[in-house]
Design a protein around this motif. Structure first.
Motif, short mmCIF file in Angstrom:
data_model
loop_
_atom_site.label_atom_id
_atom_site.label_comp_id
_atom_site.label_asym_id
_atom_site.label_seq_id
_atom_site.Cartn_x
_atom_site.Cartn_y
_atom_site.Cartn_z
N GLU A 181 0.18 -36.86 16.25
CA GLU A 181 1.12 -37.91 15.87
C GLU A 181 1.95 -38.36 17.07
OE1 GLU A 181 3.32 -36.08 12.78
OE2 GLU A 181 1.66 -36.07 11.34
N ALA A 182 2.34 -37.39 17.90
CA ALA A 182 3.14 -37.72 19.08
C ALA A 182 2.34 -38.56 20.06
CB ALA A 182 3.64 -36.45 19.75
N MET A 183 1.07 -38.21 20.24
CA MET A 183 0.23 -38.95 21.19
C MET A 183 -0.01 -40.38 20.70
SD MET A 183 -0.31 -37.04 23.78
CE MET A 183 1.23 -36.15 23.55
N THR A 184 -0.28 -40.55 19.41
CA THR A 184 -0.57 -41.89 18.90
C THR A 184 0.68 -42.78 18.90
OG1 THR A 184 -0.24 -41.10 16.62
CG2 THR A 184 -2.50 -41.12 17.47
N ALA A 185 1.85 -42.17 19.00
CA ALA A 185 3.09 -42.96 19.06
C ALA A 185 3.38 -43.48 20.47
CB ALA A 185 4.26 -42.13 18.57
N LEU A 186 2.64 -42.97 21.47
CA LEU A 186 2.85 -43.45 22.83
C LEU A 186 2.31 -44.87 22.97
CD1 LEU A 186 1.79 -40.31 24.92
CD2 LEU A 186 4.01 -40.85 23.89
N ALA A 187 3.00 -45.68 23.74
CA ALA A 187 2.60 -47.08 23.86
C ALA A 187 2.88 -47.60 25.26
CB ALA A 187 3.35 -47.93 22.83
N PRO A 188 2.12 -48.62 25.68
CA PRO A 188 2.37 -49.22 26.99
C PRO A 188 3.82 -49.69 27.12
CG PRO A 188 0.29 -49.99 26.10
CD PRO A 188 0.96 -49.21 25.00
N GLY A 189 4.35 -49.54 28.32
CA GLY A 189 5.71 -49.97 28.59
C GLY A 189 6.76 -48.91 28.34
N GLN A 190 6.37 -47.81 27.70
CA GLN A 190 7.35 -46.77 27.41
C GLN A 190 7.61 -45.88 28.63
OE1 GLN A 190 5.77 -44.57 24.06
NE2 GLN A 190 6.81 -45.88 22.58
N GLU A 191 8.76 -45.23 28.61
CA GLU A 191 9.04 -44.15 29.55
C GLU A 191 8.99 -42.86 28.75
OE1 GLU A 191 11.90 -44.43 32.92
OE2 GLU A 191 13.01 -42.92 31.75
N ILE A 192 8.14 -41.93 29.19
CA ILE A 192 7.86 -40.71 28.43
C ILE A 192 8.26 -39.50 29.26
CG2 ILE A 192 6.06 -39.36 27.28
CD1 ILE A 192 4.52 -42.23 27.33
N ALA A 193 9.20 -38.73 28.77
CA ALA A 193 9.66 -37.52 29.45
C ALA A 193 8.94 -36.32 28.87
CB ALA A 193 11.16 -37.36 29.31
N ILE A 194 8.39 -35.48 29.74
CA ILE A 194 7.70 -34.26 29.31
C ILE A 194 8.45 -33.07 29.90
CG2 ILE A 194 5.54 -32.95 29.40
CD1 ILE A 194 4.13 -35.69 29.76
N TRP A 195 8.92 -32.19 29.04
CA TRP A 195 9.70 -31.03 29.47
C TRP A 195 8.84 -29.77 29.41
CZ3 TRP A 195 14.94 -29.95 30.72
CH2 TRP A 195 15.75 -31.09 30.87
N ILE A 196 8.87 -29.00 30.50
CA ILE A 196 8.12 -27.75 30.58
C ILE A 196 9.07 -26.63 31.01
CG2 ILE A 196 6.19 -26.53 31.65
CD1 ILE A 196 5.31 -28.85 29.87
N GLY A 197 9.02 -25.51 30.31
CA GLY A 197 9.86 -24.38 30.65
C GLY A 197 9.32 -23.61 31.84
N PRO A 198 10.14 -22.74 32.43
CA PRO A 198 9.68 -21.88 33.53
C PRO A 198 8.82 -20.74 32.98
CG PRO A 198 11.92 -21.33 32.95
CD PRO A 198 11.55 -22.50 32.09
N GLU A 199 8.53 -19.73 33.81
CA GLU A 199 7.63 -18.64 33.38
C GLU A 199 8.08 -17.98 32.08
OE1 GLU A 199 6.91 -18.83 37.84
OE2 GLU A 199 8.62 -19.03 36.51
N GLY A 200 9.36 -17.79 31.92
CA GLY A 200 9.86 -17.12 30.71
C GLY A 200 10.00 -18.03 29.52
N GLY A 201 9.69 -19.31 29.69
CA GLY A 201 9.80 -20.26 28.59
C GLY A 201 11.23 -20.74 28.37
N PHE A 202 11.40 -21.52 27.32
CA PHE A 202 12.73 -22.04 26.96
C PHE A 202 13.50 -20.99 26.16
CE2 PHE A 202 10.14 -25.95 27.18
CZ PHE A 202 10.95 -26.76 27.94
N GLU A 203 14.80 -20.97 26.36
CA GLU A 203 15.65 -20.27 25.41
C GLU A 203 15.87 -21.17 24.19
OE1 GLU A 203 19.23 -18.49 26.70
OE2 GLU A 203 18.19 -16.97 27.91
N ARG A 204 16.11 -20.55 23.07
CA ARG A 204 16.26 -21.33 21.84
C ARG A 204 17.39 -22.36 21.97
NH1 ARG A 204 13.53 -23.83 18.21
NH2 ARG A 204 15.03 -24.76 16.78
N SER A 205 18.46 -22.01 22.66
CA SER A 205 19.58 -22.95 22.83
C SER A 205 19.15 -24.19 23.60
CB SER A 205 20.75 -22.27 23.53
OG SER A 205 20.38 -21.82 24.83
#
Length: 258
Positions: A181-205
């Motif tokens: 669903e997230a991929m099909t919502a992408l469209a030309p002209g958009q700015e798309i931010a992709i967040w990736i955590g470090p080795e230990g991943g994200f903290e819940r906060s």
């Protein structure tokens, strides 16, 4: 064909002037001669196929033979990468540029092991931008993506709030249907931010802060991916969908080239 970036496109005579470190590279390393062809990009919406006409010590002049549409995705992908250990960031930058990222923002997160003072951060960023430029040339990019100075998490999340879509691969996200669903919502002209955590991943906060800023968590499958794999997987998914949306664009044909 060798590829170079310049700050300005062709002048009224259809000539482009190359200056800076590329002059030495063309003259002394590649030992190119008048008549040889190169590809020039000025960071806008065109690429220029050119013939070298003059090689001077401080400047190289090329003549435009043909211009083509830029080989860029129809949307802007920005990678917010949690600072990893060792030289992983160099691999991430190289591959992210190849996959179409237009900007890469290193982020200091709670589980980031690496701590960079200002001096080290600037030295690292200079090297990272050199890697990005090399990857852009190798992969035929029309722009040279910029690697930013590392940002604290709070500043990075504020900056990414300007994006049209914020995607966060997260191991606790619901199944792949949400990713579709997230991929099909992408469209030309958009700015798309992709967040990736470090080795230990994200903290819940951190996930909660991102969701409060409008981010959508997605799954990349049932396996736990390393930080250097997760971002490239997410970029690949976005690239695939965006390339499909741009298939109707005309492809470059080589007829007429010398």
């Amino acid at each position: 064909m060798y590829h170079f970036f310049v700050p300005e496109g062709p002048d009224e005579a259809g000539q482009i002037h190359i200056t800076g470190s590329d002059v030495h590279h063309i003259r002394s390393v590649l030992r190119m001669k008048p008549g040889e062809q190169v590809v020039i990009s000025d960071g806008r919406d065109k690429d220029y196929y050119c013939k070298i006409t003059e090689l001077n010590p401080g400047e190289i002049t090329v003549q435009v033979l043909k211009e083509t549409e830029a080989a860029e995705l129809p949307a802007r992908l920005i990678l917010y990468q949690g600072l990893p250990k060792g030289e992983k960031m160099e691999l991430i930058i190289q591959k992210a540029v190849e996959l179409g990222a237009c900007r890469i923002v290193p982020v200091a997160m709670k589980r980031s092991v690496v701590k960079l003072d200002e001096k080290k951060a600037r030295a690292k960023t200079t090297r990272w931008n050199t890697i990005a430029e090399s990857a852009a040339k190798q992969s035929g990019r029309s722009i040279c993506p910029e690697v930013m100075l590392p940002l604290p998490f709070a500043e990075a999340i504020q900056e990414s709030g300007n994006a049209d879509r914020i995607l966060v691969p997260y191991e606790n996200a619901r199944g792949m249907q949400a990713t579709r669903e997230a991929m099909t919502a992408l469209a030309p002209g958009q700015e798309i931010a992709i967040w990736i955590g470090p080795e230990g991943g994200f903290e819940r906060s951190e996930i909660e802060a991102l969701e409060a800023a409008g981010a959508q968590t997605i799954s990349l499958g049932r396996r736990i991916l390393r930080t250097e794999t997760a971002g490239l997987t997410a970029l690949s998914l976005c690239m695939y969908h965006l390339e499909l949306t741009g298939e109707e664009q005309p492809e470059y044909k080589e007829e007429g080239m010398e």
